[in-house]
Enzyme design. Structure first.
Site, PDB file in Angstrom:
ATOM      1  N   ASP A  27       0.840  -1.205   0.000  1.00 16.81           N
ATOM      2  CA  ASP A  27       0.000   0.000   0.000  1.00 16.81           C
ATOM      3  C   ASP A  27       0.878   1.261   0.000  1.00 16.81           C
ATOM      4  O   ASP A  27       0.366   2.380  -0.078  1.00 16.81           O
ATOM      5  CB  ASP A  27      -1.006  -0.001   1.157  1.00 16.81           C
ATOM      6  CG  ASP A  27      -0.355   0.032   2.524  1.00 16.81           C
ATOM      7  OD1 ASP A  27       0.890  -0.081   2.612  1.00 16.81           O
ATOM      8  OD2 ASP A  27      -1.091   0.155   3.525  1.00 16.81           O
ATOM      9  N   SER A  28       2.211   1.066   0.018  1.00 16.69           N
ATOM     10  CA  SER A  28       3.126   2.192  -0.220  1.00 16.69           C
ATOM     11  C   SER A  28       2.871   2.792  -1.599  1.00 16.69           C
ATOM     12  O   SER A  28       3.357   3.881  -1.900  1.00 16.69           O
ATOM     13  CB  SER A  28       4.583   1.736  -0.094  1.00 16.69           C
ATOM     14  OG  SER A  28       4.819   0.593  -0.888  1.00 16.69           O
ATOM     15  N   LYS A  85      -0.892  -9.451   3.280  1.00 15.78           N
ATOM     16  CA  LYS A  85      -0.186  -8.863   4.427  1.00 15.78           C
ATOM     17  C   LYS A  85      -1.109  -7.869   5.118  1.00 15.78           C
ATOM     18  O   LYS A  85      -1.846  -7.140   4.455  1.00 15.78           O
ATOM     19  CB  LYS A  85       1.102  -8.158   3.982  1.00 15.78           C
ATOM     20  CG  LYS A  85       1.862  -7.500   5.138  1.00 15.78           C
ATOM     21  CD  LYS A  85       3.224  -7.000   4.718  1.00 15.78           C
ATOM     22  CE  LYS A  85       3.206  -5.638   4.063  1.00 15.78           C
ATOM     23  NZ  LYS A  85       2.640  -4.559   4.907  1.00 15.78           N
ATOM     24  N   GLU A 136      -1.318  -5.202   8.855  1.00 12.09           N
ATOM     25  CA  GLU A 136      -0.559  -4.567   9.931  1.00 12.09           C
ATOM     26  C   GLU A 136      -1.222  -4.808  11.280  1.00 12.09           C
ATOM     27  O   GLU A 136      -2.453  -4.790  11.387  1.00 12.09           O
ATOM     28  CB  GLU A 136      -0.449  -3.062   9.664  1.00 12.09           C
ATOM     29  CG  GLU A 136       0.296  -2.742   8.372  1.00 12.09           C
ATOM     30  CD  GLU A 136       0.443  -1.252   8.112  1.00 12.09           C
ATOM     31  OE1 GLU A 136       0.135  -0.436   9.009  1.00 12.09           O
ATOM     32  OE2 GLU A 136       0.881  -0.907   7.000  1.00 12.09           O
ATOM     33  N   GLU A 145       9.171  -3.584  11.010  1.00 14.57           N
ATOM     34  CA  GLU A 145       9.569  -2.286  10.436  1.00 14.57           C
ATOM     35  C   GLU A 145       9.906  -1.270  11.521  1.00 14.57           C
ATOM     36  O   GLU A 145       9.186  -1.152  12.537  1.00 14.57           O
ATOM     37  CB  GLU A 145       8.424  -1.730   9.567  1.00 14.57           C
ATOM     38  CG  GLU A 145       8.761  -0.350   8.997  1.00 14.57           C
ATOM     39  CD  GLU A 145       7.833   0.134   7.899  1.00 14.57           C
ATOM     40  OE1 GLU A 145       6.911  -0.605   7.504  1.00 14.57           O
ATOM     41  OE2 GLU A 145       8.052   1.270   7.427  1.00 14.57           O
TER      42      GLU A 145
HETATM   43  O1  KIV Z   1       3.507  -1.084   1.656  1.00 18.30           O
HETATM   44  C1  KIV Z   1       4.713  -1.361   1.753  1.00 18.30           C
HETATM   45  O2  KIV Z   1       5.529  -1.095   0.873  1.00 18.30           O
HETATM   46  C2  KIV Z   1       5.152  -2.028   2.970  1.00 18.30           C
HETATM   47  C3  KIV Z   1       6.618  -2.184   3.184  1.00 18.30           C
HETATM   48  C4  KIV Z   1       7.177  -0.906   3.675  1.00 18.30           C
HETATM   49  C5  KIV Z   1       6.926  -3.321   4.082  1.00 18.30           C
HETATM   50  O3  KIV Z   1       4.337  -2.404   3.767  1.00 18.30           O
END
Ligand code: KIV
Length: 275
Positions: A52-53, A120, A122, A193
């Protein structure tokens, strides 16, 4: 020119446990489209995180909060079209899994249908039940603890976590609990992280699942970075990132050359014209 070919075997979920057991370092990088999905796969990365970056490095947002599930589904689909040998990890965006375990399962199914091979999310202790619910329907889950960007407002910015002792969110003891909770809930690996190096090492030594570090020092089982940082496309130069190339300068220089040749009449030349 790189001599990379794509004839390696497909990386699967069980490979991650094997790599931890053999102490083989695991690599993960983000990608958001088919072009870069293919390029990083040719380079031989183990996992591609459709992160989600994307909200920050592609959409130009200040944080990841605004990213929608529909957008993640779109980017997962683009990366999946590259048919990478790397395992495709799809990030569940803010608001797509926090409401209830059922919502999380439905969002995970959506990303899997687009081509994700793992999702993934959080959070540690508070997400244990949710991770269990997703794994119960055989969707592999990767956890993410420490500096969790979707908690940017609670943290007061993208700040290193686990520096202070304590059981409250972001405290050192709490992070150890988070790590155990994610493992016990059935996650296949966990991103750690933005935590001090010694804490990441302690977590890595205590867990049987692989830890994938970012801003967590060299002692994790693997490392992940954001694509735009690795290839030098982003302007940000954070302490925990490294520009392994300078594609930003290359892109500007190439575009300047195009503009100059069009303006002086040398592009296109006869060799690049149809007759
Ligand atoms: O969204 C992302 O790129 C991430 C990484 C920073 C681990 O969650």
């Amino acid at each position: 020119m790189t001599s990379a070919t794509n004839d390696r075997p497909k990386i699967t979920v069980p490979d991650l446990a094997r790599m931890k057991a053999l102490e083989e370092r695991i690599t993960m990088i983000t990608a958001y489209d088919a072009t870069f999905g293919r390029l990083v796969d040719l380079a031989g990365v183990d996992m591609i995180l459709v992160g989600d970056s994307v909200g920050m490095v592609v959409q130009g947002e200040a944080n990841t909060i605004t990213v929608e599930l529909d957008e993640m589904a779109y980017h997962v689909r683009l990366v999946a079209r590259a048919q990478p040998k790397a395992l495709i990890v799809g990030d569940l965006p803010f608001g797509s899994y926090q409401v209830s375990p059922q919502q999380a399962v439905e969002s995970s199914i959506r990303l899997m249908k687009e081509g994700a091979e793992c999702v993934k999310l959080e959070g540690g202790v508070v997400m244990a039940e949710t991770i269990q619910a997703i794994t119960r329907v055989d969707i592999p889950v990767m956890g993410h603890i420490g500096l969790t960007p979707q908690s940017v407002h609670r943290m007061g910015g993208h700040k290193v976590q686990g520096k202070k002792s304590g059981w409250e969110a972001g405290g050192r003891e709490r992070l150890l609990d988070d790590a155990h909770a994610v493992e016990q809930a059935g996650a296949i690996a966990v991103v750690v992280e933005g935590v001090p190096r010694d804490l990441a090492k302690e977590i890595t030594n205590k867990l049987s699942i692989p830890t994938i570090g970012i801003g967590a020092g060299p002692d994790c089982d693997g490392q992940v970075l954001v694509l735009h940082d690795v290839v030098g496309l982003s302007e940000r130069d954070l302490k925990f990132t490294k520009h392994f190339a300078d594609l930003r300068t290359a892109a500007i220089t190439a575009t300047e050359a195009f503009i100059a040749e069009v303006r002086d009449g040398s592009w296109p030349d006869d060799a690049h014209s149809f007759h």
